[in-house]
Design a protein around this motif. Structure first.
Motif, PDB file in Angstrom:
ATOM      1  N   UNK A 235       0.814  -1.235   0.230  1.00  0.00           N
ATOM      2  CA  UNK A 235      -0.002  -0.037   0.100  1.00  0.00           C
ATOM      3  C   UNK A 235       0.834   1.219  -0.169  1.00  0.00           C
ATOM      4  N   UNK A 236       1.800   1.397   0.946  1.00  0.00           N
ATOM      5  CA  UNK A 236       2.871   2.253   1.115  1.00  0.00           C
ATOM      6  C   UNK A 236       3.421   2.633  -0.247  1.00  0.00           C
ATOM      7  N   UNK A 237       3.633   1.540  -1.019  1.00  0.00           N
ATOM      8  CA  UNK A 237       4.431   1.785  -2.527  1.00  0.00           C
ATOM      9  C   UNK A 237       3.482   2.013  -3.544  1.00  0.00           C
ATOM     10  N   UNK A 238       2.109   2.365  -3.200  1.00  0.00           N
ATOM     11  CA  UNK A 238       1.142   2.850  -4.094  1.00  0.00           C
ATOM     12  C   UNK A 238       0.287   1.553  -5.091  1.00  0.00           C
ATOM     13  N   UNK A 239       0.456   0.427  -4.415  1.00  0.00           N
ATOM     14  CA  UNK A 239       0.051  -0.634  -5.179  1.00  0.00           C
ATOM     15  C   UNK A 239      -1.487  -0.926  -5.131  1.00  0.00           C
ATOM     16  N   UNK A 240      -2.090  -0.348  -4.082  1.00  0.00           N
ATOM     17  CA  UNK A 240      -3.603  -0.433  -4.000  1.00  0.00           C
ATOM     18  C   UNK A 240      -3.905   0.062  -2.509  1.00  0.00           C
ATOM     19  N   UNK A 241      -4.942  -0.305  -2.001  1.00  0.00           N
ATOM     20  CA  UNK A 241      -5.626   0.202  -0.638  1.00  0.00           C
ATOM     21  C   UNK A 241      -5.887  -1.197   0.146  1.00  0.00           C
ATOM     22  N   UNK A 242      -5.981  -1.060   1.240  1.00  0.00           N
ATOM     23  CA  UNK A 242      -6.243  -2.313   2.030  1.00  0.00           C
ATOM     24  C   UNK A 242      -7.057  -1.914   3.484  1.00  0.00           C
ATOM     25  N   UNK A 243      -7.875  -2.828   3.860  1.00  0.00           N
ATOM     26  CA  UNK A 243      -8.575  -2.708   5.254  1.00  0.00           C
ATOM     27  C   UNK A 243      -7.465  -3.278   6.105  1.00  0.00           C
ATOM     28  N   UNK A 244      -7.250  -2.799   7.176  1.00  0.00           N
ATOM     29  CA  UNK A 244      -6.479  -3.249   8.346  1.00  0.00           C
ATOM     30  C   UNK A 244      -7.218  -3.020   9.883  1.00  0.00           C
ATOM     31  N   UNK A 245      -6.842  -4.050  10.551  1.00  0.00           N
ATOM     32  CA  UNK A 245      -7.034  -3.920  11.904  1.00  0.00           C
ATOM     33  C   UNK A 245      -6.219  -3.001  12.536  1.00  0.00           C
ATOM     34  N   UNK A 246      -6.899  -2.065  13.622  1.00  0.00           N
ATOM     35  CA  UNK A 246      -5.912  -1.124  14.106  1.00  0.00           C
ATOM     36  C   UNK A 246      -4.843  -1.407  14.953  1.00  0.00           C
ATOM     37  N   UNK A 247      -4.930  -2.506  15.466  1.00  0.00           N
ATOM     38  CA  UNK A 247      -3.739  -3.058  15.984  1.00  0.00           C
ATOM     39  C   UNK A 247      -2.386  -3.343  15.340  1.00  0.00           C
ATOM     40  N   UNK A 248      -2.409  -3.537  14.094  1.00  0.00           N
ATOM     41  CA  UNK A 248      -1.231  -3.509  13.196  1.00  0.00           C
ATOM     42  C   UNK A 248      -0.814  -2.410  12.477  1.00  0.00           C
ATOM     43  N   UNK A 249      -1.453  -1.155  12.742  1.00  0.00           N
ATOM     44  CA  UNK A 249      -1.132   0.167  12.248  1.00  0.00           C
ATOM     45  C   UNK A 249       0.170   0.388  12.672  1.00  0.00           C
ATOM     46  N   UNK A 250       1.159   1.085  11.866  1.00  0.00           N
ATOM     47  CA  UNK A 250       2.344   1.533  12.323  1.00  0.00           C
ATOM     48  C   UNK A 250       2.826   3.086  12.290  1.00  0.00           C
ATOM     49  N   UNK A 251       3.392   3.228  13.154  1.00  0.00           N
ATOM     50  CA  UNK A 251       4.072   4.853  12.995  1.00  0.00           C
ATOM     51  C   UNK A 251       5.648   4.846  12.724  1.00  0.00           C
ATOM     52  N   UNK A 252       6.260   3.731  12.771  1.00  0.00           N
ATOM     53  CA  UNK A 252       7.558   3.656  12.694  1.00  0.00           C
ATOM     54  C   UNK A 252       8.068   3.367  11.111  1.00  0.00           C
ATOM     55  N   UNK A 253       7.410   3.709  10.222  1.00  0.00           N
ATOM     56  CA  UNK A 253       7.916   3.419   8.748  1.00  0.00           C
ATOM     57  C   UNK A 253       9.273   4.086   8.393  1.00  0.00           C
ATOM     58  N   UNK A 254       9.993   3.394   7.800  1.00  0.00           N
ATOM     59  CA  UNK A 254      11.397   4.222   7.094  1.00  0.00           C
ATOM     60  C   UNK A 254      10.827   4.446   5.716  1.00  0.00           C
ATOM     61  N   UNK A 255      10.649   5.677   5.518  1.00  0.00           N
ATOM     62  CA  UNK A 255      10.535   5.871   4.093  1.00  0.00           C
ATOM     63  C   UNK A 255       8.993   6.017   3.724  1.00  0.00           C
ATOM     64  N   UNK A 256       8.197   5.917   2.732  1.00  0.00           N
ATOM     65  CA  UNK A 256       6.981   5.856   2.432  1.00  0.00           C
ATOM     66  C   UNK A 256       6.162   5.236   3.415  1.00  0.00           C
ATOM     67  N   UNK A 257       5.148   5.780   3.980  1.00  0.00           N
ATOM     68  CA  UNK A 257       4.129   5.103   5.072  1.00  0.00           C
ATOM     69  C   UNK A 257       3.016   5.156   4.312  1.00  0.00           C
ATOM     70  N   UNK A 258       1.763   4.252   4.440  1.00  0.00           N
ATOM     71  CA  UNK A 258       0.538   4.254   4.274  1.00  0.00           C
ATOM     72  C   UNK A 258      -0.079   5.211   5.026  1.00  0.00           C
ATOM     73  N   UNK A 259      -1.234   5.785   4.430  1.00  0.00           N
ATOM     74  CA  UNK A 259      -1.847   6.852   5.314  1.00  0.00           C
ATOM     75  C   UNK A 259      -3.101   6.054   6.043  1.00  0.00           C
ATOM     76  N   UNK A 260      -3.419   6.257   7.192  1.00  0.00           N
ATOM     77  CA  UNK A 260      -4.569   5.396   7.833  1.00  0.00           C
ATOM     78  C   UNK A 260      -5.653   6.186   8.124  1.00  0.00           C
ATOM     79  N   UNK A 261      -6.869   5.781   7.684  1.00  0.00           N
ATOM     80  CA  UNK A 261      -8.351   6.494   7.562  1.00  0.00           C
ATOM     81  C   UNK A 261      -9.201   6.040   8.146  1.00  0.00           C
TER      82      UNK A 261
END
Length: 303
Positions: A235-261
């Motif tokens: 998702x961060x690389x621009x390949x698509x969107x995804x649904x995620x459970x909140x527990x797996x969302x991250x704030x420690x990405x190195x480089x491009x990161x997905x945006x959580x909405x």
């Protein structure tokens, strides 16, 4: 008839292959074949039909394996009851978990359980949702961490976590613009989006499909992965969107990161501790469930 021969027959039935069964049982294949032949000779019936490419249960074999599983389960439950009588001075608990969920929850729960019950051995088994349901139903685990809905009808469960579901989009996606960051996004807006999903057999994939179905469309799947971090990286690389459970969302990405909405309607998933209906829950299992709940409440995990 020897007790170990019951285990051997069950393992062969599960694997439908002598080599794999022998490997799982940690014995040589010739020894396994010899023990089965000895058992069949003693019983006077053929339990398995062997061919070059397959091993199949006969009618007698099907009856034998089902009864053998019942005997082993009863023996196991008797052992657990005796351990309970010993007031949990020793014991063994087999816990099943989904890899994605276990990686984020169990590192909090297992240390707390070990500290409170140092003499209880924990055996952890990680499998996909479908495999784990079948394993739990057959008595292969004492308890398992799963997400609703459960397909296997022979399982009972106790809800332990209700967790929010969010949408992850690439950083250059139109919905990643600042004006959308605090808004709730309608799933219907994603009808023409490419989706990155977990592979089939994972419970959260079914949840993703259900969210799309409720919005009136089937997701256009462009990539699949067995790993939730890979899904996020794609998702961060621009390949698509995804649904995620909140527990797996991250704030420690190195480089491009997905945006959580946020998603409209604040959808959730329910995590449960499941076990086979009618199975004796040992004191160790009850203690694990209690420790799980108290630990999750302490760290504030969930919706």
């Amino acid at each position: 008839m020897e007790f170990r021969q019951l285990h051997y027959a069950i393992q062969i039935a599960n694997e439908r292959n002598f080599s794999r069964a022998a490997e799982k049982l940690h014995i040589a294949q010739p020894s396994l074949s010899q023990q089965l032949s000895k058992l069949e000779k003693e019983l006077g019936v053929l339990l398995f039909k062997r061919s070059t490419n397959s091993v199949e249960l006969t009618h007698a074999g099907d009856v034998f394996v089902k009864k053998a599983q019942q005997i082993i389960d009863m023996t196991d439950q008797l052992r657990r009851e005796m351990e309970d009588i010993a007031d949990m001075r020793k014991g063994r608990l087999v816990v099943g978990s989904l890899p994605m969920t276990g990686a984020h929850v169990l590192p909090h729960v297992l240390p707390a359980f070990r500290e409170a019950y140092p003499n209880i051995e924990i055996v952890l088994i990680e499998e996909t949702t479908r495999q784990l349901e079948q394993l739990t139903a057959s008595g292969g685990t004492d308890v398992s961490l799963l997400s609703l809905p459960l397909v296997e009808p022979s399982l009972a469960y106790l809800p332990v976590i209700e967790e929010g579901i969010c949408l992850a989009v690439p950083p250059d996606h139109p919905l990643a613009q600042p004006q959308y960051r605090d808004k709730e996004i309608s799933v219907a807006l994603l009808k023409d989006e490419p989706f990155v999903l977990l592979k089939k057999g994972q419970g959260f994939r079914l949840i993703a499909h259900d969210l799309c179905a409720a919005a009136g469309f089937d997701p256009r799947v462009v990539f699949e992965s067995a790993n939730i971090d890979t899904v996020q990286a794609l998702v961060a690389a621009g390949m698509g969107v995804a649904f995620l459970p909140k527990m797996v969302t991250r704030s420690d990405w190195q480089g491009p990161a997905p945006v959580y909405l946020k998603l409209e309607g604040s959808p959730t998933r329910t995590l449960v501790i499941a076990y086979r209906k009618g199975r004796y829950l040992s004191n160790a299992a009850e203690a694990f469930i209690s420790t799980f709940r108290s630990t999750i409440a302490k760290i504030g995990m969930g919706k």
